[in-house]
Design an enzyme around this catalytic site. Structure first.
Site, PDB file in Angstrom:
ATOM      1  N   GLY A 112       0.810  -1.224   0.000  1.00 51.33           N
ATOM      2  CA  GLY A 112       0.000   0.000   0.000  1.00 51.33           C
ATOM      3  C   GLY A 112       0.837   1.266   0.000  1.00 51.33           C
ATOM      4  O   GLY A 112       0.369   2.320  -0.442  1.00 51.33           O
ATOM      5  N   GLU A 135       2.606  -8.309  -1.881  1.00 51.24           N
ATOM      6  CA  GLU A 135       1.362  -8.897  -1.377  1.00 51.24           C
ATOM      7  C   GLU A 135       1.246 -10.403  -1.612  1.00 51.24           C
ATOM      8  O   GLU A 135       0.697 -11.118  -0.780  1.00 51.24           O
ATOM      9  CB  GLU A 135       0.140  -8.198  -2.013  1.00 51.24           C
ATOM     10  CG  GLU A 135      -0.151  -6.833  -1.423  1.00 51.24           C
ATOM     11  CD  GLU A 135       0.609  -5.689  -2.093  1.00 51.24           C
ATOM     12  OE1 GLU A 135       1.572  -5.953  -2.847  1.00 51.24           O
ATOM     13  OE2 GLU A 135       0.231  -4.530  -1.854  1.00 51.24           O
TER      14      GLU A 135
HETATM   15  N1  COA Z   1       1.955  -3.671   8.758  1.00 47.84           N
HETATM   16  C1  COA Z   1       2.017  -3.648  10.092  1.00 47.84           C
HETATM   17  N2  COA Z   1       3.160  -3.457  10.774  1.00 47.84           N
HETATM   18  C2  COA Z   1       4.290  -3.276  10.057  1.00 47.84           C
HETATM   19  C3  COA Z   1       4.289  -3.287   8.658  1.00 47.84           C
HETATM   20  C4  COA Z   1       3.051  -3.493   7.996  1.00 47.84           C
HETATM   21  N3  COA Z   1       2.936  -3.478   6.666  1.00 47.84           N
HETATM   22  N4  COA Z   1       5.559  -3.107   8.229  1.00 47.84           N
HETATM   23  C5  COA Z   1       6.316  -2.966   9.328  1.00 47.84           C
HETATM   24  N5  COA Z   1       5.543  -3.070  10.439  1.00 47.84           N
HETATM   25  C6  COA Z   1       5.962  -2.988  11.831  1.00 47.84           C
HETATM   26  C7  COA Z   1       6.619  -4.280  12.309  1.00 47.84           C
HETATM   27  O1  COA Z   1       5.633  -5.224  12.688  1.00 47.84           O
HETATM   28  C8  COA Z   1       7.430  -3.772  13.467  1.00 47.84           C
HETATM   29  O2  COA Z   1       6.570  -3.546  14.563  1.00 47.84           O
HETATM   30  P1  COA Z   1       7.019  -4.042  16.053  1.00 47.84           P
HETATM   31  O3  COA Z   1       8.300  -3.299  16.343  1.00 47.84           O
HETATM   32  O4  COA Z   1       5.877  -3.643  16.920  1.00 47.84           O
HETATM   33  O5  COA Z   1       7.234  -5.518  15.955  1.00 47.84           O
HETATM   34  C9  COA Z   1       7.889  -2.394  12.998  1.00 47.84           C
HETATM   35  O6  COA Z   1       6.992  -2.022  11.986  1.00 47.84           O
HETATM   36  C10 COA Z   1       9.298  -2.404  12.432  1.00 47.84           C
HETATM   37  O7  COA Z   1       9.345  -3.378  11.411  1.00 47.84           O
HETATM   38  P2  COA Z   1      10.447  -4.530  11.336  1.00 47.84           P
HETATM   39  O8  COA Z   1       9.904  -5.643  10.500  1.00 47.84           O
HETATM   40  O9  COA Z   1      10.933  -4.873  12.698  1.00 47.84           O
HETATM   41  O10 COA Z   1      11.616  -3.762  10.539  1.00 47.84           O
HETATM   42  P3  COA Z   1      12.753  -4.413   9.643  1.00 47.84           P
HETATM   43  O11 COA Z   1      13.712  -3.317   9.345  1.00 47.84           O
HETATM   44  O12 COA Z   1      13.273  -5.657  10.249  1.00 47.84           O
HETATM   45  O13 COA Z   1      12.011  -4.836   8.265  1.00 47.84           O
HETATM   46  C11 COA Z   1      10.502  -4.522   6.401  1.00 47.84           C
HETATM   47  C12 COA Z   1      11.473  -3.859   7.422  1.00 47.84           C
HETATM   48  C13 COA Z   1       9.833  -3.385   5.621  1.00 47.84           C
HETATM   49  C14 COA Z   1      11.289  -5.413   5.456  1.00 47.84           C
HETATM   50  C15 COA Z   1       9.449  -5.368   7.157  1.00 47.84           C
HETATM   51  O14 COA Z   1       8.879  -4.562   8.198  1.00 47.84           O
HETATM   52  C16 COA Z   1       8.329  -5.868   6.302  1.00 47.84           C
HETATM   53  O15 COA Z   1       8.510  -6.811   5.544  1.00 47.84           O
HETATM   54  N6  COA Z   1       7.121  -5.256   6.429  1.00 47.84           N
HETATM   55  C17 COA Z   1       5.945  -5.696   5.724  1.00 47.84           C
HETATM   56  C18 COA Z   1       6.020  -5.297   4.255  1.00 47.84           C
HETATM   57  C19 COA Z   1       4.782  -5.785   3.513  1.00 47.84           C
HETATM   58  O16 COA Z   1       4.566  -6.955   3.322  1.00 47.84           O
HETATM   59  N7  COA Z   1       3.959  -4.829   3.092  1.00 47.84           N
HETATM   60  C20 COA Z   1       2.789  -5.100   2.326  1.00 47.84           C
HETATM   61  C21 COA Z   1       1.601  -5.191   3.199  1.00 47.84           C
HETATM   62  S1  COA Z   1       0.138  -5.496   2.247  1.00 47.84           S
END
Ligand code: COA
Length: 260
Positions: A112, A135
């Site tokens: 998103g 996704e």
């Molecule tokens: N929805 C909800 N929470 C999210 C999020 C999302 N799309 N992306 C990141 N967060 C949250 C994590 O859960 C974490 O929260 P917490 O500290 O309470 O556990 C916080 O943001 C930090 O993220 P984290 O994963 O620890 O950071 P990272 O540097 O290790 O990884 C990403 C970064 C972007 C690679 C990873 O957060 C990720 O893969 N996010 C989802 C991406 C995704 O699939 N987006 C599409 C959604 S439809």
């Protein structure tokens, strides 16, 4: 207006809207979508706002996607209305906004988040930005217009590769794809967007709004973009901006558009 998940600041004709949930990498939950809708609506009613810059808080993320924790338990009908409501409230609204919207992509723009950047009129990225539509790795597809807008911007093959692999691309690759217009070091991202905004706001806001409608017409079903262009072109002649622009040119001075 006071917001909980975003910031909205006005300066010098430019409203900067910042998604402000840095501990969640600015993930879009429903409150954020509603607040963004309100902030865009407020900017639309504000005659002083000539350009909007949309960015994320912190140095790590623009928006890391829709908030997965909000929809993890959803079933079909809830999923459908999540996508429909989001598209109508925010993504379609931004794409069709009459005030130019520049996305300043300052880090992760995933799911998103990339869809939000795609709905802006154009994008500038910081060199650390990473973009993707992951996704399918969650058993989903993009639901905020990503299947449509990414393919329009970078072509069907590249869009399908990005969607099917769920891979992220870095800023230079996004630049090569035409997904972003510029890549700059992070500290230069907002200054670059403001320089572009300054150039835009010296032009006729009415003509710019007409150009947005004409360009967007190409992507609408059953609408002939050339016909829309002819109509919008004609309407410009009845504006004070047109009189000012042509008069200033003939008088060899800078125009001062009234926006009427
Ligand atoms: N929805 C909800 N929470 C999210 C999020 C999302 N799309 N992306 C990141 N967060 C949250 C994590 O859960 C974490 O929260 P917490 O500290 O309470 O556990 C916080 O943001 C930090 O993220 P984290 O994963 O620890 O950071 P990272 O540097 O290790 O990884 C990403 C970064 C972007 C690679 C990873 O957060 C990720 O893969 N996010 C989802 C991406 C995704 O699939 N987006 C599409 C959604 S439809």
């Amino acid at each position: 207006m006071k917001y909980n998940t975003i910031l909205s600041d006005f300066s010098n004709g430019i409203t900067t809207i910042t998604i402000n949930r840095p501990t969640k990498l600015n993930a879009l939950n429903s409150a954020t979508i509603f607040e963004l809708h309100s902030a865009f609506k407020a900017a639309d009613l504000d005659f002083e706002t000539k350009v909007i810059v949309l960015t994320g808080s912190g140095e790590k993320a623009f928006v890391a996607g829709a908030d997965i924790s909000e929809f993890a338990h959803f079933e079909e009908e809830e999923g459908r209305s999540l996508a429909k409501q989001g598209q109508e409230l925010l993504f379609d609204m931004i794409e069709n906004f009459s005030t130019p919207v520049i996305a300043a992509v300052n880090g992760y723009a995933l799911g998103g988040g990339l869809e939000l950047a795609l709905s802006a009129h154009f994008r500038v990225a910081s060199s650390n930005a990473l973009m993707g539509l992951p996704e399918v790795s969650l058993g989903l597809i993009p639901g905020y217009g990503g299947t449509q807008r990414l393919a329009q911007l970078v072509g069907k093959g590249r869009a399908l590769e990005l969607i099917m692999t769920a891979n992220m691309i870095d800023a230079p690759k996004a630049l090569a794809y035409g997904l972003v217009n510029y890549v700059v070091p992070q500290e230069e991202l907002l200054p670059k967007c403001y320089t572009l905004a300054d150039q835009i706001k010296s032009n006729s806001s009415l003509a710019i709004a007409a150009a947005i409608r004409a360009v967007n017409a190409n992507y609408m079903d059953g609408v002939n973009g050339y016909d829309v262009e002819i109509s919008e072109f004609g309407k410009c002649f009845d504006t004070e901006d047109f009189i000012e622009g042509t008069t200033a040119f003939l008088e060899k001075r800078k125009s001062n558009f009234p926006g009427k």
